[in-house]
Design a protein around this motif. Structure first.
Motif, PDB file in Angstrom:
ATOM      1  N   SER A   1       0.835  -1.209   0.000  1.00  0.00           N
ATOM      2  CA  SER A   1       0.000   0.000   0.000  1.00  0.00           C
ATOM      3  C   SER A   1       0.867   1.255   0.000  1.00  0.00           C
ATOM      4  N   ALA A   2       0.701   2.071  -1.030  1.00  0.00           N
ATOM      5  CA  ALA A   2       1.455   3.317  -1.135  1.00  0.00           C
ATOM      6  C   ALA A   2       0.929   4.354  -0.147  1.00  0.00           C
ATOM      7  N   LEU A   3      -0.184   4.038   0.519  1.00  0.00           N
ATOM      8  CA  LEU A   3      -0.757   4.981   1.487  1.00  0.00           C
ATOM      9  C   LEU A   3      -0.212   4.778   2.898  1.00  0.00           C
ATOM     10  N   ILE A   4       0.720   3.838   3.052  1.00  0.00           N
ATOM     11  CA  ILE A   4       1.345   3.639   4.364  1.00  0.00           C
ATOM     12  C   ILE A   4       2.113   4.911   4.724  1.00  0.00           C
ATOM     13  N   CYS A   5       1.774   5.500   5.826  1.00  0.00           N
ATOM     14  CA  CYS A   5       2.325   6.807   6.222  1.00  0.00           C
ATOM     15  C   CYS A   5       2.819   6.799   7.655  1.00  0.00           C
ATOM     16  N   PRO A   6       3.885   6.086   7.974  1.00  0.00           N
ATOM     17  CA  PRO A   6       4.348   6.098   9.364  1.00  0.00           C
ATOM     18  C   PRO A   6       4.911   7.471   9.729  1.00  0.00           C
ATOM     19  N   ALA A   7       4.946   7.770  11.026  1.00  0.00           N
ATOM     20  CA  ALA A   7       5.562   9.019  11.485  1.00  0.00           C
ATOM     21  C   ALA A   7       7.026   9.036  11.056  1.00  0.00           C
ATOM     22  N   SER A   8       7.590  10.246  10.959  1.00  0.00           N
ATOM     23  CA  SER A   8       8.930  10.379  10.368  1.00  0.00           C
ATOM     24  C   SER A   8      10.004   9.636  11.159  1.00  0.00           C
TER      25      SER A   8
END
Lengths: 96, 118, 140
Positions: C60-67
């Motif tokens: 999933s290209a929408l995986i958005c973990p914190a930096s």
């Protein structure tokens, strides 16, 4: 000669117990991830004493267990390159 | 062609591991691999008759196990030790399978080229 | 690097890696990534990395973990780009879990898709033929 790959804690999953039911004396076991925690328990140490065991150094250090694992001749601490080699030194890998 | 042994060790209802393992077993067989199947631990409950997975929102994939022989999957073993644990008798099996000792299953595992566990 | 035993250094072996572990909440995919990196750095071949069961969530290209967190999706796509690695999703496992390519979204009349184009949607047949053609199958 099979490499059995266990990647879950014995308290959460019976992968290791199932593996031990079918394992051959010449096979080895890689205790990855939380599977390695069972080595802190003397009962599990005894159950596993006759098998060649591998543990990944990253898994050990991540858990702060470097000084706590038993110093035992049947346990080899390996890195990922050695993990790759181990898969080739065995006829196949079974991930339980 | 490879000898592929598919081991089921999880219960039939409550997770999707077996369903996806069954898909793999049947596809391997249709791609001309020599497939064998083993049920161990809680997965022996797959053999129970009269299950209705749709009552808890699951697909009734259990019926598909009856088709294993149509895919030329003839070796279907059930761990005797696990069956005993769960009080399951061979006469109750709802599809063609054979009760097997730990030794028989060990032998099958050793002879396979690959063993996958679901 | 660990000392290599000669016979294994000379012979190039072909691996197929199967990832069943999800992208967040399990370390299986991370260990699969580290293993794949080692396979490649030792000069072996990876036929493909096959994502099955919850493993498809890695695409999933929408995986958005914190930096400050590890981005496994990005790590897989980076490794694939650097090594021309073939990442394959099982399409039925992906669809069930809401992981769709642009084409899947179109065919199923969905407004959006999320699978990164570094991951190919494939069938289980690719896993089976991959196993047949490889020296080792390693599942995570």
């Amino acid at each position: 000669m099979i490499l059995h790959h266990i990647q879950s804690s014995v308290t959460a999953d019976n992968a290791l117990s199932t593996c031990l039911r079918y394992i051959d004396a010449q096979d080895s076991i890689l205790l990855a991830d939380d599977a390695l925690n069972c080595l802190l328990n003397t009962q599990w140490q005894q159950r596993l004493a006759d098998f060649k065991l591998y543990v990944l150094i990253e898994d050990i250090e991540a858990r702060g267990l470097s000084e706590r694992l038993p110093q035992s001749a049947n346990i080899s601490i390996i890195d990922y390159d050695q993990f790759v080699l181990a898969t080739l030194q065995h006829t196949k890998v079974i991930t339980w | 062609m490879k000898k592929v042994c598919v081991i089921f060790r999880h219960s039939p209802i409550g997770n999707t591991s077996s369903r996806e393992g069954l898909d793999f077993a049947m596809l391997s067989a249709s791609f001309e691999q020599e497939v064998s199947v083993v049920f161990t631990d809680e997965a022996v409950l797959h053999l129970l008759p009269e299950q209705q997975p749709e009552l808890v929102g699951s697909k009734d994939y259990l019926a598909t196990f009856k088709a294993l022989s149509l895919y030329d999957i003839d070796t279907v073993l059930v761990c005797q030790e696990s069956a005993k644990q769960f009080g399951l008798k061979e006469s109750e099996f709802n599809f063609e399978a054979e009760m097997a000792s730990v030794k028989q299953i060990q032998l099958l595992i050793q002879q396979a080229n690959e063993v996958v566990v679901y | 690097m660990a000392p290599l035993q000669e016979p294994f250094f000379i012979v190039m072996n072909k691996f197929i890696i199967q990832v069943n572990g999800t992208v967040y909440g399990s370390t299986a995919s991370f260990r699969a990534l580290r293993f794949t990196e080692s396979v490649l750095s030792l000069g072996h071949q990876v036929s493909h990395v096959f994502f099955y069961q919850d493993g498809v969530m890695n695409s999933s290209a929408l995986i958005c973990p914190a930096s400050d967190e590890h981005d496994l999706h990005r790590a897989w796509t980076k490794l694939a780009t650097e090594h021309n690695l073939h990442l394959v999703n099982c399409v039925s496992a992906a669809l069930r879990r809401g992981v769709l390519s642009a084409q899947d979204a179109n065919e199923n009349r969905k407004d959006a898709f999320n699978a990164s184009d570094k991951f190919t949607m494939g069938g289980l047949g690719e896993l089976v033929t991959g196993i047949e053609q490889s020296d080792r199958l390693i599942c995570f």
